[in-house]
Write a protein that holds these residues in place. Structure first.
Motif, PDB file in Angstrom:
ATOM      1  N   THR A   1       0.816  -1.207   0.000  1.00  0.00           N
ATOM      2  CA  THR A   1       0.000   0.000   0.000  1.00  0.00           C
ATOM      3  C   THR A   1       0.854   1.264   0.000  1.00  0.00           C
ATOM      4  O   THR A   1       0.312   2.371   0.039  1.00  0.00           O
ATOM      5  N   ASP A   2       2.171   1.115  -0.054  1.00  0.00           N
ATOM      6  CA  ASP A   2       3.094   2.250  -0.109  1.00  0.00           C
ATOM      7  C   ASP A   2       3.477   2.462  -1.570  1.00  0.00           C
ATOM      8  O   ASP A   2       4.043   1.575  -2.213  1.00  0.00           O
ATOM      9  N   LEU A   3       3.168   3.636  -2.112  1.00  0.00           N
ATOM     10  CA  LEU A   3       3.363   3.873  -3.542  1.00  0.00           C
ATOM     11  C   LEU A   3       4.817   3.725  -3.955  1.00  0.00           C
ATOM     12  O   LEU A   3       5.133   3.048  -4.939  1.00  0.00           O
ATOM     13  N   ARG A   4       5.718   4.348  -3.207  1.00  0.00           N
ATOM     14  CA  ARG A   4       7.131   4.288  -3.570  1.00  0.00           C
ATOM     15  C   ARG A   4       7.680   2.860  -3.480  1.00  0.00           C
ATOM     16  O   ARG A   4       8.287   2.347  -4.417  1.00  0.00           O
ATOM     17  N   LYS A   5       7.487   2.222  -2.334  1.00  0.00           N
ATOM     18  CA  LYS A   5       8.064   0.892  -2.114  1.00  0.00           C
ATOM     19  C   LYS A   5       7.456  -0.135  -3.068  1.00  0.00           C
ATOM     20  O   LYS A   5       8.168  -1.010  -3.588  1.00  0.00           O
ATOM     21  N   SER A   6       6.157  -0.047  -3.287  1.00  0.00           N
ATOM     22  CA  SER A   6       5.524  -1.026  -4.175  1.00  0.00           C
ATOM     23  C   SER A   6       5.949  -0.800  -5.622  1.00  0.00           C
ATOM     24  O   SER A   6       6.079  -1.762  -6.398  1.00  0.00           O
ATOM     25  N   THR A   7       6.190   0.459  -6.004  1.00  0.00           N
ATOM     26  CA  THR A   7       6.661   0.725  -7.364  1.00  0.00           C
ATOM     27  C   THR A   7       8.084   0.211  -7.555  1.00  0.00           C
ATOM     28  O   THR A   7       8.419  -0.351  -8.603  1.00  0.00           O
ATOM     29  N   GLU A   8       8.939   0.390  -6.545  1.00  0.00           N
ATOM     30  CA  GLU A   8      10.296  -0.172  -6.608  1.00  0.00           C
ATOM     31  C   GLU A   8      10.212  -1.695  -6.779  1.00  0.00           C
ATOM     32  O   GLU A   8      10.935  -2.283  -7.599  1.00  0.00           O
ATOM     33  N   ALA A   9       9.339  -2.338  -6.018  1.00  0.00           N
ATOM     34  CA  ALA A   9       9.185  -3.792  -6.110  1.00  0.00           C
ATOM     35  C   ALA A   9       8.623  -4.190  -7.477  1.00  0.00           C
ATOM     36  O   ALA A   9       9.053  -5.198  -8.061  1.00  0.00           O
ATOM     37  N   ALA A  10       7.671  -3.406  -7.984  1.00  0.00           N
ATOM     38  CA  ALA A  10       7.089  -3.707  -9.298  1.00  0.00           C
ATOM     39  C   ALA A  10       8.160  -3.639 -10.380  1.00  0.00           C
ATOM     40  O   ALA A  10       8.186  -4.468 -11.291  1.00  0.00           O
ATOM     41  N   CYS A  11       9.066  -2.660 -10.281  1.00  0.00           N
ATOM     42  CA  CYS A  11      10.149  -2.536 -11.264  1.00  0.00           C
ATOM     43  C   CYS A  11      11.072  -3.750 -11.205  1.00  0.00           C
ATOM     44  O   CYS A  11      11.502  -4.274 -12.250  1.00  0.00           O
ATOM     45  N   ARG A  12      11.374  -4.208  -9.997  1.00  0.00           N
ATOM     46  CA  ARG A  12      12.210  -5.410  -9.872  1.00  0.00           C
ATOM     47  C   ARG A  12      11.515  -6.619 -10.508  1.00  0.00           C
ATOM     48  O   ARG A  12      12.155  -7.446 -11.179  1.00  0.00           O
ATOM     49  N   TYR A  13      10.230  -6.725 -10.281  1.00  0.00           N
ATOM     50  CA  TYR A  13       9.474  -7.841 -10.832  1.00  0.00           C
ATOM     51  C   TYR A  13       9.373  -7.755 -12.357  1.00  0.00           C
ATOM     52  O   TYR A  13       9.548  -8.758 -13.063  1.00  0.00           O
ATOM     53  N   LEU A  14       9.120  -6.543 -12.886  1.00  0.00           N
ATOM     54  CA  LEU A  14       9.026  -6.364 -14.330  1.00  0.00           C
ATOM     55  C   LEU A  14      10.357  -6.690 -15.014  1.00  0.00           C
ATOM     56  O   LEU A  14      10.380  -7.299 -16.092  1.00  0.00           O
ATOM     57  N   GLN A  15      11.462  -6.300 -14.386  1.00  0.00           N
ATOM     58  CA  GLN A  15      12.766  -6.626 -14.946  1.00  0.00           C
ATOM     59  C   GLN A  15      13.025  -8.139 -14.888  1.00  0.00           C
ATOM     60  O   GLN A  15      13.615  -8.719 -15.808  1.00  0.00           O
ATOM     61  N   PHE A  16      12.575  -8.785 -13.817  1.00  0.00           N
ATOM     62  CA  PHE A  16      12.677 -10.244 -13.710  1.00  0.00           C
ATOM     63  C   PHE A  16      11.921 -10.909 -14.864  1.00  0.00           C
ATOM     64  O   PHE A  16      12.437 -11.829 -15.516  1.00  0.00           O
ATOM     65  N   LEU A  17      10.701 -10.432 -15.130  1.00  0.00           N
ATOM     66  CA  LEU A  17       9.903 -10.996 -16.214  1.00  0.00           C
ATOM     67  C   LEU A  17      10.571 -10.758 -17.563  1.00  0.00           C
ATOM     68  O   LEU A  17      10.559 -11.634 -18.439  1.00  0.00           O
ATOM     69  N   TYR A  18      11.162  -9.571 -17.729  1.00  0.00           N
ATOM     70  CA  TYR A  18      11.804  -9.262 -19.005  1.00  0.00           C
ATOM     71  C   TYR A  18      13.006 -10.165 -19.254  1.00  0.00           C
ATOM     72  O   TYR A  18      13.246 -10.604 -20.387  1.00  0.00           O
ATOM     73  N   ARG A  19      13.763 -10.455 -18.205  1.00  0.00           N
ATOM     74  CA  ARG A  19      14.903 -11.367 -18.360  1.00  0.00           C
ATOM     75  C   ARG A  19      14.429 -12.760 -18.766  1.00  0.00           C
ATOM     76  O   ARG A  19      15.122 -13.497 -19.476  1.00  0.00           O
ATOM     77  N   LYS A  20      13.238 -13.136 -18.317  1.00  0.00           N
ATOM     78  CA  LYS A  20      12.689 -14.449 -18.650  1.00  0.00           C
ATOM     79  C   LYS A  20      12.119 -14.488 -20.076  1.00  0.00           C
ATOM     80  O   LYS A  20      12.236 -15.505 -20.767  1.00  0.00           O
ATOM     81  N   LEU A  21      11.487 -13.378 -20.505  1.00  0.00           N
ATOM     82  CA  LEU A  21      10.682 -13.401 -21.726  1.00  0.00           C
ATOM     83  C   LEU A  21      11.270 -12.595 -22.885  1.00  0.00           C
ATOM     84  O   LEU A  21      10.981 -12.880 -24.047  1.00  0.00           O
ATOM     85  N   GLY A  22      12.056 -11.560 -22.583  1.00  0.00           N
ATOM     86  CA  GLY A  22      12.718 -10.796 -23.632  1.00  0.00           C
ATOM     87  C   GLY A  22      11.831  -9.893 -24.445  1.00  0.00           C
ATOM     88  O   GLY A  22      12.249  -9.374 -25.487  1.00  0.00           O
ATOM     89  N   SER A  23      10.615  -9.658 -24.015  1.00  0.00           N
ATOM     90  CA  SER A  23       9.685  -8.772 -24.724  1.00  0.00           C
ATOM     91  C   SER A  23       8.816  -8.075 -23.700  1.00  0.00           C
ATOM     92  O   SER A  23       8.213  -8.721 -22.839  1.00  0.00           O
ATOM     93  N   TRP A  24       8.733  -6.746 -23.798  1.00  0.00           N
ATOM     94  CA  TRP A  24       7.906  -6.003 -22.839  1.00  0.00           C
ATOM     95  C   TRP A  24       6.421  -6.296 -23.043  1.00  0.00           C
ATOM     96  O   TRP A  24       5.636  -6.256 -22.098  1.00  0.00           O
ATOM     97  N   THR A  25       6.035  -6.610 -24.269  1.00  0.00           N
ATOM     98  CA  THR A  25       4.638  -6.981 -24.528  1.00  0.00           C
ATOM     99  C   THR A  25       4.295  -8.268 -23.790  1.00  0.00           C
ATOM    100  O   THR A  25       3.246  -8.376 -23.142  1.00  0.00           O
ATOM    101  N   LEU A  26       5.191  -9.260 -23.873  1.00  0.00           N
ATOM    102  CA  LEU A  26       4.970 -10.518 -23.148  1.00  0.00           C
ATOM    103  C   LEU A  26       5.063 -10.307 -21.646  1.00  0.00           C
ATOM    104  O   LEU A  26       4.392 -10.993 -20.871  1.00  0.00           O
ATOM    105  N   VAL A  27       5.884  -9.341 -21.210  1.00  0.00           N
ATOM    106  CA  VAL A  27       5.965  -9.012 -19.786  1.00  0.00           C
ATOM    107  C   VAL A  27       4.604  -8.537 -19.282  1.00  0.00           C
ATOM    108  O   VAL A  27       4.148  -8.944 -18.200  1.00  0.00           O
ATOM    109  N   ALA A  28       3.938  -7.675 -20.051  1.00  0.00           N
ATOM    110  CA  ALA A  28       2.610  -7.198 -19.644  1.00  0.00           C
ATOM    111  C   ALA A  28       1.632  -8.357 -19.537  1.00  0.00           C
ATOM    112  O   ALA A  28       0.845  -8.436 -18.588  1.00  0.00           O
TER     113      ALA A  28
END
Length: 372
Positions: A118-145
């Motif tokens: 529920t903390d905007l800053r901390k959750s956004t930092e975590a979301a960025c880490r997760y999105l980068q994790f997904l990108y390393r797995k999938l190699g496409s931002w469309t597939l990340v979404a």
């Protein structure tokens, strides 16, 4: 001389730098539907932009710091509508709608009274880490979404089964299949100048970015002693281009018409991995078993399926519009009588999504398309 009506530059439409193939009739149609579904926002777009501004002022620099494309700033808008305490039916919490395990894996506390989702800053930092994790797995931002909504395992299985990485050519469940189009529709609302501010609002607007930061300070998200973040203010119309509510409605029509220009004259038909015709209908109730028969030979993995093999399916859901959601659970060979376990989803050939319209009369011979 009448003023030219605004249109969308379809050849330049993209998500995170990846081109959206709107020249494909099915893609432009789905995008048009998503825009139509978001049309209720068009009459309130100025208020939506104003409400989103302080959130964007905080989110954009964090996305940039982590190397995550700016288009992902629309995810929390469609995930939680900026509600910090939003809880989904599945138990996801907060701005970015993290499940418990994922939140903890990304370093967030989920303790009662200290749920950092529920903390905007901390959750956004975590979301960025997760999105980068997904990108390393999938190699496409469309597939990340897509994976953010449906899970990385689901997307990886789809890639393995279909043998390509094209999101737009994959058969997804309705929610995941529509997810990216919702993001694109929201991006269109925010960035297409068709949906800008009126002249009166522009005169009184002052410096948009400074107003965003001032509002963020009032909400306790920014402190004066913090370094100046690098952010991009939401766009607005030139002062001479006021847009009335009536003009907004016309503009929405022009956007939809422009998108639909690339749609073929006949409705698109999405062919499944196999087709089967109805042999025995069950009751129109969730959990009821129905029997179909393959209308063609098909190879699925190591299994050679033959015309006439029996396909058994159950009704997973019947929605308010009467659409039937079938899930095939097994197939029985007509030659060897052996049982082959498999999972197939019945799909609507007009949309490529799960859920098929119920015919007025259900009788043997009804042909249904199925996807892995």
């Amino acid at each position: 001389m009448p003023k030219p009506r605004p249109t969308v530059g379809l050849t330049r439409l993209h998500f995170c730098g990846e081109t959206v193939p709107t020249e494909q009739g099915d893609v432009s149609t789905k995008l048009a539907f998503a825009l139509a579904g978001s049309s209720g926002y068009s009459s309130h777009v100025n208020g939506l932009k104003a409400r989103s501004a302080p959130y964007f002022a905080v989110i954009e620099p964090i996305l940039s710091k982590h190397g995550v494309p700016n288009d992902f700033k629309y995810l929390p808008l469609i995930e939680s509508a900026w509600q910090s305490n939003a809880v989904s039916s599945a138990g996801a919490v907060g701005y970015w709608q993290f499940m418990d395990d994922t939140a903890q894996d990304m370093g967030l506390s989920i303790a009662p009274g200290n749920d950092e989702r529920t903390d905007l800053r901390k959750s956004t930092e975590a979301a960025c880490r997760y999105l980068q994790f997904l990108y390393r797995k999938l190699g496409s931002w469309t597939l990340v979404a897509a994976a953010y909504n449906g899970g990385v395992g689901m997307v990886q299985r789809k890639i393995t089964r279909v043998g390509h990485r094209d999101y737009y050519a994959m058969s997804m469940n309705a929610e995941t299949g529509y997810y990216l189009y919702r993001i694109l529709a929201m991006k269109e609302l925010f960035t297409n100048p068709t949906y800008g501010m009126s002249t009166t609002m522009l005169i009184a607007s002052g410096n948009a970015y400074e107003r965003e930061r001032a509002q963020a300070r009032r909400m306790g998200w920014l402190q004066d002693e913090e370094p100046e973040p690098v952010g991009i203010p939401i766009e607005s119309l030139p002062k001479a281009a006021g847009v009335s509510a009536r003009a907004e409605a016309i503009a929405m029509d022009s956007v939809l018409n422009e998108l639909l220009k690339s749609k073929s004259v006949s409705s698109p038909v999405f062919l499944g991995d196999l087709s089967a015709k109805l042999i025995r209908a069950g009751q129109l109730k969730v959990g009821q078993s129905w029997t179909f028969s393959l209308t063609e030979d098909v190879q699925i993995g190591e299994d050679a399926l033959k015309t006439g093999d029996a396909l058994y399916a159950v009704v997973d859901e019947i929605d308010a519009q009467g659409n039937l959601f079938f899930r095939a659970t097994k197939l029985i060979s007509s030659e060897t009588k052996s049982v082959i376990p498999l999972t197939l989803i019945a799909m609507n050939p007009a949309t490529g999504f799960a859920g098929i319209p119920r015919p007025k009369t259900i009788r043997p011979g009804w042909v249904v398309q199925w996807k892995l």
